[in-house]
Design an enzyme around this catalytic site. Structure first.
Site, short mmCIF file in Angstrom:
data_model
loop_
_atom_site.label_atom_id
_atom_site.label_comp_id
_atom_site.label_asym_id
_atom_site.label_seq_id
_atom_site.Cartn_x
_atom_site.Cartn_y
_atom_site.Cartn_z
N GLU A 139 -1.25 -8.63 4.10
CA GLU A 139 -0.99 -9.06 5.47
C GLU A 139 -2.27 -9.52 6.17
O GLU A 139 -2.20 -10.26 7.17
CB GLU A 139 -0.32 -7.93 6.28
CG GLU A 139 -1.20 -6.76 6.66
CD GLU A 139 -1.32 -5.68 5.59
OE1 GLU A 139 -1.64 -4.53 5.95
OE2 GLU A 139 -1.09 -5.98 4.39
N HIS A 150 -3.57 -5.09 0.58
CA HIS A 150 -3.06 -5.44 1.91
C HIS A 150 -3.02 -6.96 2.09
O HIS A 150 -3.93 -7.55 2.67
CB HIS A 150 -3.92 -4.80 3.00
CG HIS A 150 -3.66 -3.34 3.19
ND1 HIS A 150 -2.78 -2.86 4.13
CD2 HIS A 150 -4.14 -2.27 2.51
CE1 HIS A 150 -2.73 -1.53 4.06
NE2 HIS A 150 -3.54 -1.15 3.09
N CYS A 159 0.83 -1.21 0.00
CA CYS A 159 0.00 0.00 0.00
C CYS A 159 0.86 1.26 0.00
O CYS A 159 1.44 1.61 -1.03
CB CYS A 159 -1.00 -0.03 1.15
SG CYS A 159 -2.40 1.10 0.89
#
Length: 259
Positions: free
Chosen positions: A223, A221, A113
């Site tokens: 993660e 994202h 990001c």
């Protein structure tokens, strides 16, 4: 055997509106520890406390995280406007030269990001302050309401270059991702290869051409739920392999690490 150390770029926040902190999302540490198999270490991204040369010696790789503040447009030669939002000049002062040093050395980094945007700016590119204001573009911002599960839900396709680095890593030319960003690439930085894009043309996956190390970066994202997500997991696994190579003194290239 000691795990490779991954420096996780922290963000500056005020806790309870008055106590200055450096913070990092636990989902970043979870992905680094449990998918990449590395030791997560939060970095206070501020030149008052750390310098790039020290970080390069201490860490085997770097996770360039997302964050609410944006890269200051002065870093790519444009004036700041209200549309550019908040800034973190201290983080800019660390991450931009860090990216350039890693590219030169072949030291691995993974951009997410804001980190994706930092890589483009570090290599001479520019950013749009607000993607949703552009004709024909969708709203890529995080939904304002809902649970974390709803905010990080898969929301659009990313089309990957046929036969490209991300395609080979994912085993698919089309993947579903979340989307929680307002800014995006305007002009592409030197040696930046756009290897995946959203249906509206917004760049979503990049790497640095001819870099001697791992330089994959994504606008979404990964993660979030990296342990279980079939798109996120191979990204963090490949990043972990690159960090292990660096720690072991192996200087393999991007294609080998992600083939």
């Amino acid at each position: 055997m000691a795990r490779p150390v991954v420096g996780i770029i922290g963000n500056s926040y005020l806790m309870n509106d008055q106590y200055p902190t450096h913070a990092g999302g636990t989902m970043n540490s979870d992905a680094v520890a449990n998918v990449s198999g590395c030791l997560p270490m939060l970095i206070p991204a501020d030149p008052r406390y750390v310098c790039v040369e020290e970080l390069l010696e201490v860490c085997d790789g770097f996770l360039l995280t997302g964050g609410r503040p944006n890269v200051h447009p002065e870093e790519y030669g444009e004036p700041a406007t209200d549309a550019h939002g908040d800034f973190d000049r201290a983080r800019d002062a660390i991450t931009l030269p860090l990216v350039r040093a890693c590219v030169e050395r072949g030291q691995p980094f993974f951009g997410i990001c804001r980190g994706f945007q930092e890589v483009n700016v570090a290599m001479g590119g520019t950013l749009y302050p607000e993607i949703r204001d552009l004709p024909g573009r969708m709203n890529h911002r995080m939904p304002p309401d809902g649970t974390l599960e709803e905010k990080f839900a898969l929301r659009h396709v990313v089309n990957l270059t046929e036969g490209g680095v991300f395609h080979r890593l994912m085993g698919a030319a089309e993947v579903m991702t979340n989307t929680l960003h307002g800014q995006g690439i305007k002009t592409v930085g030197h040696r930046i290869v756009i290897d995946g894009a959203a249906p509206d043309g917004t760049p979503e996956a990049i790497y640095v051409q001819d870099a001697p190390g791992f330089t994959l970066s994504v606008q979404w994202h990964p993660e979030w739920d990296a342990v279980n997500d079939p798109v996120s997991r191979p990204l963090f696994e490949a990043f972990g392999d690159a960090a292990r190579d660096w720690s072991a003194g192996v200087r393999s290239g991007l294609v080998k690490q992600t083939a």
